[in-house]
Enzyme design. Structure first.
Site, PDB file in Angstrom:
ATOM      1  N   HIS A 216       0.828  -1.210   0.000  1.00 42.74           N
ATOM      2  CA  HIS A 216       0.000   0.000   0.000  1.00 42.74           C
ATOM      3  C   HIS A 216       0.862   1.260   0.000  1.00 42.74           C
ATOM      4  CE1 HIS A 216       0.402  -0.774   4.430  1.00 42.74           C
ATOM      5  NE2 HIS A 216       0.488   0.537   4.482  1.00 42.74           N
ATOM      6  N   ASP A 246       0.471  -7.737   0.545  1.00 38.34           N
ATOM      7  CA  ASP A 246       0.696  -6.302   0.733  1.00 38.34           C
ATOM      8  C   ASP A 246       2.196  -6.067   0.718  1.00 38.34           C
ATOM      9  OD1 ASP A 246       0.655  -3.642   1.372  1.00 38.34           O
ATOM     10  OD2 ASP A 246      -0.280  -3.879   3.353  1.00 38.34           O
ATOM     11  N   GLY A 325       2.886   5.204   9.833  1.00 36.34           N
ATOM     12  CA  GLY A 325       4.284   5.474   9.517  1.00 36.34           C
ATOM     13  C   GLY A 325       5.160   4.246   9.653  1.00 36.34           C
ATOM     14  N   SER A 327       4.291   1.329   8.490  1.00 40.49           N
ATOM     15  CA  SER A 327       4.006   0.443   7.357  1.00 40.49           C
ATOM     16  C   SER A 327       5.268   0.091   6.580  1.00 40.49           C
ATOM     17  CB  SER A 327       3.017   1.108   6.403  1.00 40.49           C
ATOM     18  OG  SER A 327       1.706   0.976   6.872  1.00 40.49           O
ATOM     19  N   SER A 343       1.968  -4.443   7.650  1.00 43.84           N
ATOM     20  CA  SER A 343       0.856  -4.105   6.764  1.00 43.84           C
ATOM     21  C   SER A 343      -0.093  -3.129   7.448  1.00 43.84           C
ATOM     22  CB  SER A 343       0.106  -5.378   6.341  1.00 43.84           C
ATOM     23  OG  SER A 343      -1.050  -5.059   5.589  1.00 43.84           O
TER      24      SER A 343
END
Length: 448
Positions: A216, A246, A325, A327, A343
């Site tokens: 993402h 992801d 942040g 991720s 994720s």
């Protein structure tokens, strides 16, 4: 060109170098030997004491050995044993072999095929934003979770579907938070006004340097920088989100960029030796640009998460906290094994919650990249000795100051490695016996 380092704030970690874990590879051939060197039948079939990484390797071997009889496995951290589920049937021979290999074998009601069929039913009848489900081998059931947004008709639909599966197939619980991906504006790696965290440096299929992060993040922008409003240093090559994962492969724009397989500590680094599959019950650590270091355990595998942006499958469910942040940040073990990429999930590092991770092994296979190698092979060893004395205490102080934890009392710290000492009030306990020091963003000090 010097290698690109992504700044990490508030916490530091160290490990005593790359650990080559070959023990599991010889567990099956040496299954007839007892732990004390004897060869009695009782000792040969007694569950073995294993490190989590060795248990993961053994679980992968036994899954192939047991075939349809295999119904999942998990790591019992208290007993330091691998527990393997099998369904009753004409499988005495393979069960004996599993026991000889050192596993604690137990019979369960639900096969993997039945659990996956149940998960497929949930997908077709109860795909509602704010829900998730994962296979939990500890209960031999599907763990279904609904966040705070699932109410009214959506909750009734989910609850009805779970009830139709039967009490012996699935359980359902409510989460106080909201499932979301952890993208935010701030520092770390930047693109399209979003902030994410670099996961692991890898080598792309053509030999060029690259890194993995969350998918993402990869679909948020094509180009990423190591400074807010800075010049791009890397370009997205492949990104998957939502859908079957992801993850994203991001190539460094300069082919001469040095991208060693390590987790960056700022002025020193920790070697990551290889990628490994997660095992339920396994202790794991997460590094992120917002919250620094956090730790917890794997709760479920093959997780499906219904984010507002769409459904993602094949994730790892944990109780490790994370915030916007974080991720894309790395999930790894104290032995230097790469496990996952952050994720999303619910909650935060103040109240906890569920967090989901993309398995690194699946991402590497999908993008055709490799992790590990001999680059900077001694970095982990150098970091381990120095950080055991310095970074544990320094990072604990820094983290404690940021979070008003002051190092706390070691709080939820869990002793790792050989020292058996968890945060002693100075948040870092920097004098680790073997040079391994972990300091969490909440002031928790873990020493080995």
């Amino acid at each position: 060109m010097s290698h690109k380092r992504i700044p990490k704030r508030r916490a530091a970690i160290a490990a005593g170098g790359a650990v080559a874990l070959g023990a599991a590879a010889i567990l099956l051939p040496n299954a007839n030997a007892s732990q004390d060197g004897g060869t009695s039948d009782d000792a040969a079939t007694a569950p073995r004491t294993l490190k989590a990484a060795d248990a993961s390797d053994l679980a992968s071997q036994l899954a192939g050995l047991l075939g349809d009889a295999f119904a999942g496995s998990y790591y019992d951290a208290g007993e330091q044993q691998l527990v393997v589920n099998v369904v009753p049937g004409d499988n005495n021979r393979v069960i004996v072999e599993a026991k000889k290999a050192g596993a604690d074998v137990r019979e369960v009601a639900n096969s993997m095929a039945e659990l996956r069929t149940g998960a497929q039913t949930l997908k077709s009848e109860a795909t509602v934003p704010g829900t998730s489900w994962a296979l939990d081998p500890r209960t031999n059931k599907i763990l279904v979770t609904a966040d705070s947004t699932v109410t009214g008709a959506d909750w009734d639909r989910l609850e009805s579907t779970v009830e139709d599966l039967g009490a012996g197939m699935a359980t359902i619980k409510k989460s106080e938070g909201t499932f979301r991906t952890f993208v935010s504006g701030g520092d770390a790696v930047f693109g399209g006004g979003a902030r994410c965290s670099l996961g692991f440096n890898v080598t792309a299929g053509d030999g060029s340097p690259a890194f993995l992060t969350a998918g993402h993040c990869g679909v948020a922008d094509d180009q990423w920088s190591d400074a807010q409003a800075g010049q791009p240093i890397a370009t997205v090559d492949q990104a998957v989100f939502p859908g079957e994962g992801d993850f994203a492969l991001v190539r460094y724009d300069d082919p001469a960029t040095e991208a060693p397989s390590e987790v960056n500590l700022g002025d020193r680094s920790v070697q990551i030796s290889r990628a490994s599959k997660a095992t339920v019950g396994q202790q794991v650590f997460r590094m992120g640009s917002t919250t620094g270091l956090a730790n917890g355990r794997v709760l479920g595998l093959d997780a499906t998460v219904n984010y507002p942006e769409g459904t993602v499958t094949g994730l790892i469910q944990t109780d490790v906290c994370a915030e916007p942040g974080d991720s894309g940040g790395p999930l790894f073990t104290q032995d230097g094994l790469a496990i996952g990429l952050t994720s999303g999930g619910s909650g935060d590092c103040a109240v906890g919650g569920e967090t989901f991770f993309q398995p690194v092994t699946t991402a590497l296979e999908a993008v055709g990249a490799t992790l590990g190698g001999d680059a900077d092979a001694g970095a982990g060893d150098r970091a381990g000795g120095q950080v055991g004395e310095e970074a544990g205490g320094q990072a604990g102080e820094e983290a404690g100051a940021d979070d008003q934890a002051g190092g706390a009392e070691g709080g939820d710290g869990e002793a790792v490695g050989g020292g058996d000492q968890a945060g002693d009030g100075d948040a870092g306990a920097g004098d680790a016996g073997d040079g391994t020091g972990y300091a969490g963003a909440d002031g928790t000090g873990l020493t080995g």
